[in-house]
Design a protein around this motif. Structure first.
Motif, PDB file in Angstrom:
ATOM      1  N   ALA A 122      45.232  51.676  37.878  1.00 49.26           N
ATOM      2  CA  ALA A 122      45.966  52.060  36.674  1.00 49.26           C
ATOM      3  C   ALA A 122      47.284  51.304  36.532  1.00 49.26           C
ATOM      4  O   ALA A 122      47.943  51.401  35.496  1.00 49.26           O
ATOM      5  CB  ALA A 122      46.240  53.570  36.698  1.00 49.26           C
ATOM      6  N   ASP A 123      47.661  50.545  37.545  1.00 48.62           N
ATOM      7  CA  ASP A 123      48.922  49.808  37.516  1.00 48.62           C
ATOM      8  C   ASP A 123      48.847  48.677  36.487  1.00 48.62           C
ATOM      9  O   ASP A 123      47.919  47.862  36.512  1.00 48.62           O
ATOM     10  CB  ASP A 123      49.212  49.243  38.908  1.00 48.62           C
ATOM     11  N   GLY A 124      49.831  48.606  35.607  1.00 51.38           N
ATOM     12  CA  GLY A 124      49.811  47.606  34.537  1.00 51.38           C
ATOM     13  C   GLY A 124      49.849  46.181  35.049  1.00 51.38           C
ATOM     14  O   GLY A 124      49.147  45.307  34.527  1.00 51.38           O
ATOM     15  N   LEU A 125      50.658  45.920  36.067  1.00 48.30           N
ATOM     16  CA  LEU A 125      50.736  44.573  36.624  1.00 48.30           C
ATOM     17  C   LEU A 125      49.407  44.166  37.231  1.00 48.30           C
ATOM     18  O   LEU A 125      48.937  43.035  37.036  1.00 48.30           O
ATOM     19  CB  LEU A 125      51.837  44.507  37.683  1.00 48.30           C
ATOM     20  N   PHE A 126      48.781  45.091  37.961  1.00 49.20           N
ATOM     21  CA  PHE A 126      47.490  44.777  38.567  1.00 49.20           C
ATOM     22  C   PHE A 126      46.435  44.501  37.494  1.00 49.20           C
ATOM     23  O   PHE A 126      45.630  43.577  37.626  1.00 49.20           O
ATOM     24  CB  PHE A 126      47.027  45.923  39.464  1.00 49.20           C
ATOM     25  N   GLN A 127      46.430  45.289  36.442  1.00 52.78           N
ATOM     26  CA  GLN A 127      45.473  45.081  35.360  1.00 52.78           C
ATOM     27  C   GLN A 127      45.655  43.703  34.730  1.00 52.78           C
ATOM     28  O   GLN A 127      44.677  43.019  34.399  1.00 52.78           O
ATOM     29  CB  GLN A 127      45.623  46.177  34.307  1.00 52.78           C
ATOM     30  N   ASN A 128      46.919  43.293  34.587  1.00 53.76           N
ATOM     31  CA  ASN A 128      47.197  41.967  34.027  1.00 53.76           C
ATOM     32  C   ASN A 128      46.711  40.858  34.944  1.00 53.76           C
ATOM     33  O   ASN A 128      46.084  39.883  34.498  1.00 53.76           O
ATOM     34  CB  ASN A 128      48.696  41.826  33.770  1.00 53.76           C
ATOM     35  N   LEU A 129      46.976  41.017  36.246  1.00 57.64           N
ATOM     36  CA  LEU A 129      46.525  40.023  37.219  1.00 57.64           C
ATOM     37  C   LEU A 129      45.006  39.980  37.296  1.00 57.64           C
ATOM     38  O   LEU A 129      44.407  38.906  37.434  1.00 57.64           O
ATOM     39  CB  LEU A 129      47.121  40.339  38.595  1.00 57.64           C
ATOM     40  N   GLN A 130      44.393  41.139  37.206  1.00 59.13           N
ATOM     41  CA  GLN A 130      42.933  41.217  37.223  1.00 59.13           C
ATOM     42  C   GLN A 130      42.343  40.448  36.048  1.00 59.13           C
ATOM     43  O   GLN A 130      41.385  39.670  36.204  1.00 59.13           O
ATOM     44  CB  GLN A 130      42.495  42.674  37.145  1.00 59.13           C
ATOM     45  N   ALA A 131      42.942  40.640  34.861  1.00 57.58           N
ATOM     46  CA  ALA A 131      42.463  39.942  33.662  1.00 57.58           C
ATOM     47  C   ALA A 131      42.657  38.431  33.806  1.00 57.58           C
ATOM     48  O   ALA A 131      41.782  37.644  33.411  1.00 57.58           O
ATOM     49  CB  ALA A 131      43.196  40.464  32.434  1.00 57.58           C
ATOM     50  N   GLN A 132      43.792  38.034  34.384  1.00 60.73           N
ATOM     51  CA  GLN A 132      44.033  36.604  34.592  1.00 60.73           C
ATOM     52  C   GLN A 132      43.026  36.011  35.568  1.00 60.73           C
ATOM     53  O   GLN A 132      42.540  34.888  35.374  1.00 60.73           O
ATOM     54  CB  GLN A 132      45.453  36.390  35.110  1.00 60.73           C
ATOM     55  N   LEU A 133      42.729  36.757  36.628  1.00 61.89           N
ATOM     56  CA  LEU A 133      41.774  36.272  37.617  1.00 61.89           C
ATOM     57  C   LEU A 133      40.385  36.128  37.005  1.00 61.89           C
ATOM     58  O   LEU A 133      39.701  35.130  37.224  1.00 61.89           O
ATOM     59  CB  LEU A 133      41.725  37.218  38.821  1.00 61.89           C
ATOM     60  N   GLU A 134      39.979  37.131  36.247  1.00 53.78           N
ATOM     61  CA  GLU A 134      38.670  37.068  35.609  1.00 53.78           C
ATOM     62  C   GLU A 134      38.582  35.865  34.668  1.00 53.78           C
ATOM     63  O   GLU A 134      37.598  35.127  34.660  1.00 53.78           O
ATOM     64  CB  GLU A 134      38.392  38.356  34.845  1.00 53.78           C
ATOM     65  N   GLY A 135      39.646  35.671  33.870  1.00 50.56           N
ATOM     66  CA  GLY A 135      39.663  34.529  32.958  1.00 50.56           C
ATOM     67  C   GLY A 135      39.644  33.207  33.698  1.00 50.56           C
ATOM     68  O   GLY A 135      38.974  32.255  33.282  1.00 50.56           O
ATOM     69  N   THR A 136      40.358  33.143  34.806  1.00 49.61           N
ATOM     70  CA  THR A 136      40.404  31.914  35.591  1.00 49.61           C
ATOM     71  C   THR A 136      39.059  31.609  36.224  1.00 49.61           C
ATOM     72  O   THR A 136      38.628  30.451  36.267  1.00 49.61           O
ATOM     73  CB  THR A 136      41.487  32.016  36.681  1.00 49.61           C
ATOM     74  N   GLU A 137      38.386  32.643  36.726  1.00 49.79           N
ATOM     75  CA  GLU A 137      37.053  32.427  37.302  1.00 49.79           C
ATOM     76  C   GLU A 137      36.104  31.854  36.244  1.00 49.79           C
ATOM     77  O   GLU A 137      35.281  30.977  36.533  1.00 49.79           O
ATOM     78  CB  GLU A 137      36.491  33.729  37.868  1.00 49.79           C
ATOM     79  N   ASN A 138      36.227  32.339  35.022  1.00 46.86           N
ATOM     80  CA  ASN A 138      35.393  31.799  33.940  1.00 46.86           C
ATOM     81  C   ASN A 138      35.739  30.345  33.655  1.00 46.86           C
ATOM     82  O   ASN A 138      34.851  29.510  33.430  1.00 46.86           O
ATOM     83  CB  ASN A 138      35.573  32.643  32.674  1.00 46.86           C
ATOM     84  N   ARG A 139      37.036  30.027  33.681  1.00 51.37           N
ATOM     85  CA  ARG A 139      37.456  28.644  33.446  1.00 51.37           C
ATOM     86  C   ARG A 139      36.983  27.728  34.567  1.00 51.37           C
ATOM     87  O   ARG A 139      36.613  26.571  34.324  1.00 51.37           O
ATOM     88  CB  ARG A 139      38.974  28.574  33.316  1.00 51.37           C
TER      89      ARG A 139
END
Length: 205
Positions: A122-139
């Motif tokens: 539920a941590d906002g920073l973690f959610q942001n990092l998670q989204a960045q990681l997912e996007g980076t894996e796709n890239r």
């Protein structure tokens, strides 16, 4: 004399163009450009690791083994530099791929650990990092695919006549490519998003 020299240069240029020299040069540059993008996206992933580890550590301090694995894998990735000039070395490419695979696996384990901490999820920073990681894996997946295709085109070009003769004269060689045990490893990015069902916690000893 000057006119004859210019005529020879024109004929030489036409000959090189007809035997594929220009096309080989262009495709070789395309391979280098595709590789630069692969490195760029892998570096983007590596740059996320410190903040991601520190955020998870704030909620799961006793998961030290996983943190150590991720940090060590990132350090190994940083120690392996494969630039465009060394792409012809299959051993270096294999080492690079193996190191990136280790980091990917370590990050996947970190994501699994995170499932056991609802407050972390539920941590906002973690959610942001998670989204960045997912996007980076796709890239990363897209960049790898483009590199694979560029190398396939290049290798096919220098193997066909008369390009193969030109390649031999000018020292162009077949380039090694990414290899995977599972073909889906290239076309499918690692799953790092969270679902509603968490895996069962690992047994403690």
């Amino acid at each position: 004399m000057k006119l004859l020299r210019n005529l020879v240069l024109v004929l030489l240029a036409l000959g090189l163009g007809g035997c594929g020299y220009n096309a080989i040069q262009k495709q070789d540059e395309a391979v280098k450009a595709a590789w630069s993008e692969v490195l760029n996206q892998y570096q983007r992933r590596a740059d996320l690791v410190p903040n991601l580890v520190n955020t998870v550590k704030g909620y799961a301090q006793h998961e030290e083994k996983v943190f150590t694995e991720v940090t060590a894998a990132r350090a190994k990735v940083g120690s392996l530099q494969v630039n465009a000039d060394s792409l012809n070395d299959p051993q270096k490419l294999q080492q690079f791929q193996a190191a990136q695979g280790e980091l990917g696996n370590a990050l996947s384990r970190l994501m699994v650990v995170s499932e056991n901490y609802p407050q972390l999820k539920a941590d906002g920073l973690f959610q942001n990092l998670q989204a960045q990681l997912e996007g980076t894996e796709n890239r990363v997946t897209v960049a790898r695919n483009r590199y694979v295709q560029a190398v396939q085109t290049y290798n096919g070009m220098i193997r066909t006549f008369p390009n193969n003769m030109t390649a031999k004269i000018f020292g162009y060689k077949v380039k090694p490519n990414f290899t995977v045990e599972n073909e889906q490893a290239i076309s499918t990015a690692p799953k790092v998003d969270f679902g509603t069902t968490a895996p069962a916690p690992a047994a403690t000893h």
